[in-house]
Design a protein around this motif. Structure first.
Motif, short mmCIF file in Angstrom:
data_model
loop_
_atom_site.label_atom_id
_atom_site.label_comp_id
_atom_site.label_asym_id
_atom_site.label_seq_id
_atom_site.Cartn_x
_atom_site.Cartn_y
_atom_site.Cartn_z
N MET A 1 0.85 -1.19 0.00
CA MET A 1 0.00 0.00 0.00
C MET A 1 0.88 1.24 0.00
SD MET A 1 -3.27 0.79 -0.01
CE MET A 1 -4.15 -0.58 0.76
N VAL A 2 0.60 2.18 -0.89
CA VAL A 2 1.37 3.41 -1.00
C VAL A 2 0.47 4.58 -0.64
CG1 VAL A 2 2.71 4.92 -2.52
CG2 VAL A 2 2.82 2.43 -2.81
N ARG A 3 0.94 5.45 0.25
CA ARG A 3 0.18 6.63 0.64
C ARG A 3 0.61 7.80 -0.24
NH1 ARG A 3 -1.32 7.01 6.64
NH2 ARG A 3 -2.56 5.31 5.77
N VAL A 4 -0.35 8.47 -0.85
CA VAL A 4 -0.09 9.53 -1.82
C VAL A 4 -0.70 10.84 -1.35
CG1 VAL A 4 -0.40 10.27 -4.22
CG2 VAL A 4 -0.08 7.84 -3.70
N LEU A 5 0.07 11.90 -1.45
CA LEU A 5 -0.42 13.26 -1.26
C LEU A 5 -0.52 13.90 -2.64
CD1 LEU A 5 -1.07 15.93 0.27
CD2 LEU A 5 1.42 16.27 0.48
N ALA A 6 -1.72 14.21 -3.08
CA ALA A 6 -1.94 14.85 -4.38
C ALA A 6 -2.30 16.31 -4.18
CB ALA A 6 -3.06 14.13 -5.14
N VAL A 7 -1.63 17.19 -4.92
CA VAL A 7 -1.85 18.63 -4.77
C VAL A 7 -2.04 19.27 -6.14
CG1 VAL A 7 -0.59 18.85 -2.59
CG2 VAL A 7 0.66 19.00 -4.75
N SER A 8 -2.73 20.41 -6.13
CA SER A 8 -2.98 21.10 -7.39
C SER A 8 -3.53 22.49 -7.14
CB SER A 8 -3.98 20.31 -8.25
OG SER A 8 -4.29 21.00 -9.44
N ASP A 9 -3.11 23.45 -7.95
CA ASP A 9 -3.74 24.76 -8.17
C ASP A 9 -3.73 25.73 -7.00
OD1 ASP A 9 -5.37 24.80 -10.99
OD2 ASP A 9 -5.22 22.78 -10.17
N GLU A 10 -3.91 25.28 -5.78
CA GLU A 10 -3.97 26.19 -4.64
C GLU A 10 -2.96 25.80 -3.58
OE1 GLU A 10 -7.96 26.24 -3.20
OE2 GLU A 10 -8.79 27.09 -5.05
N VAL A 11 -2.12 26.75 -3.19
CA VAL A 11 -1.17 26.52 -2.10
C VAL A 11 -1.94 26.43 -0.79
CG1 VAL A 11 0.72 27.54 -0.78
CG2 VAL A 11 0.74 27.65 -3.29
N VAL A 12 -1.71 25.36 -0.05
CA VAL A 12 -2.34 25.16 1.26
C VAL A 12 -1.23 25.29 2.30
CG1 VAL A 12 -3.70 23.63 2.72
CG2 VAL A 12 -4.06 23.62 0.24
N ASP A 13 -1.18 26.43 2.95
CA ASP A 13 -0.09 26.71 3.89
C ASP A 13 -0.01 25.68 5.01
OD1 ASP A 13 0.84 28.95 2.54
OD2 ASP A 13 -0.53 30.30 3.60
N SER A 14 -1.16 25.16 5.43
CA SER A 14 -1.16 24.23 6.55
C SER A 14 -0.44 22.92 6.21
CB SER A 14 -2.60 23.92 7.00
OG SER A 14 -3.36 23.41 5.93
N LEU A 15 -0.30 22.60 4.91
CA LEU A 15 0.46 21.41 4.53
C LEU A 15 1.92 21.55 4.93
CD1 LEU A 15 -0.71 20.25 0.98
CD2 LEU A 15 -1.04 19.11 3.17
N GLN A 16 2.40 22.78 4.97
CA GLN A 16 3.80 23.01 5.32
C GLN A 16 3.99 23.15 6.82
OE1 GLN A 16 5.71 25.92 2.48
NE2 GLN A 16 3.59 26.24 1.85
N HIS A 17 2.90 23.03 7.58
CA HIS A 17 2.98 23.26 9.02
C HIS A 17 2.29 22.15 9.81
CE1 HIS A 17 3.53 27.27 7.19
NE2 HIS A 17 4.41 27.41 8.15
N GLY A 18 2.38 20.91 9.30
CA GLY A 18 2.02 19.75 10.11
C GLY A 18 0.63 19.19 9.97
N VAL A 19 -0.20 19.72 9.05
CA VAL A 19 -1.59 19.26 9.03
C VAL A 19 -1.73 17.80 8.64
CG1 VAL A 19 -2.10 19.96 6.65
CG2 VAL A 19 -3.94 19.90 8.33
#
Length: 244
Positions: free
Chosen positions: A1-19
């Motif tokens: 099983m592989v865990r994937v983080l998919a991102v697009s179009d909008e910067v989500v600041d909370s991703l860079q701060h532990g969410v």
């Protein structure tokens, strides 16, 4: 099983701060229209590789080629034009973190900007991408492509009616040929409303063939975290955040 983080179009600041730190993704995929520095920061934060395709607001990456001597453009040495260390899957089938990804970036042409294609041009690109499965001896379905990564959606499946946001008609035949578990795209901003995932039923199976019967189309504007078993099995979505 592989865990994937998919991102697009909008910067989500909370991703860079532990969410999503506790979810610890094994792979990051970018569906376009994000600052390359943002993808680089995510790779560093999660210590995970990244696969991406360019969106219509991204830099034109055509003409760059990675060789044994490093990056080249027009025969001259240059620096990595995309996110440093990331894998550009546009027009290619790549395998990263055990997940096989086929990529097609860009959107429908609506002005003279980069990474925009007329339907006929994107159809040619899609046909070339589909033919790569023979080079790698991939069987559609189990053991074949796991994720089709695009910037734009398919026409009539989660797209919009205004000119810049119409999807590509050629993506449906591409899905029928590759039969991925999942199609991940961006480009369509849901403005805070969670978009509906779409199930794309494949054409009738050949008698006796073991092929997937459907593909899930997922809009990942903002971010999505999901588990995928390469080669088989359902996709389990763990967390999503769409629109500001």
């Amino acid at each position: 099983m592989v865990r994937v983080l998919a991102v697009s179009d909008e910067v989500v600041d909370s991703l860079q701060h532990g969410v999503v730190d506790e979810l610890a993704p094994d792979l990051i995929i970018g569906a376009g229209d994000l600052p390359f520095e943002y993808l680089e920061k995510l790779m560093i934060r999660f210590e995970a590789p990244c696969v991406f395709v360019p969106g219509n607001h991204d830099r034109d990456l055509s003409g760059f080629k990675r060789t044994r001597r490093g990056w080249m453009q027009a025969g001259l040495p240059t620096t990595d034009p995309g996110p440093q260390g990331a894998v550009n899957a546009d027009g290619r089938i790549v395998t990263v973190a055990g997940v096989r990804v086929a990529g097609l970036g860009g959107c429908i042409r609506y002005n003279s900007g980069p990474n925009q294609y007329r339907e006929a041009t994107q159809r040619q690109r899609a046909n070339r991408l589909a033919l790569q499965r023979f080079r790698y001896r991939l069987t559609p379905g189990a053991g074949g492509v796991d994720i089709l990564l695009t910037h734009s959606p398919a026409r009539g499946i989660g797209d919009a009616e205004d000119g810049p946001h119409r999807g590509f008609r050629c993506f449906l035949p591409l899905i029928y040929r590759l039969r991925p578990q999942l199609m991940v795209h961006g480009h369509i901003h849901p403005h805070g409303q969670p978009p509906m995932d779409h199930t794309i039923l494949h054409r009738k199976r050949r008698p006796g063939a073991s092929l997937r019967s459907s593909t899930i189309s997922m809009n990942t504007v903002g971010y999505s975290v999901f588990d995928i078993e390469p080669g088989s099995g359902p996709v389990e979505v763990l967390r999503r955040r769409h629109g500001s």
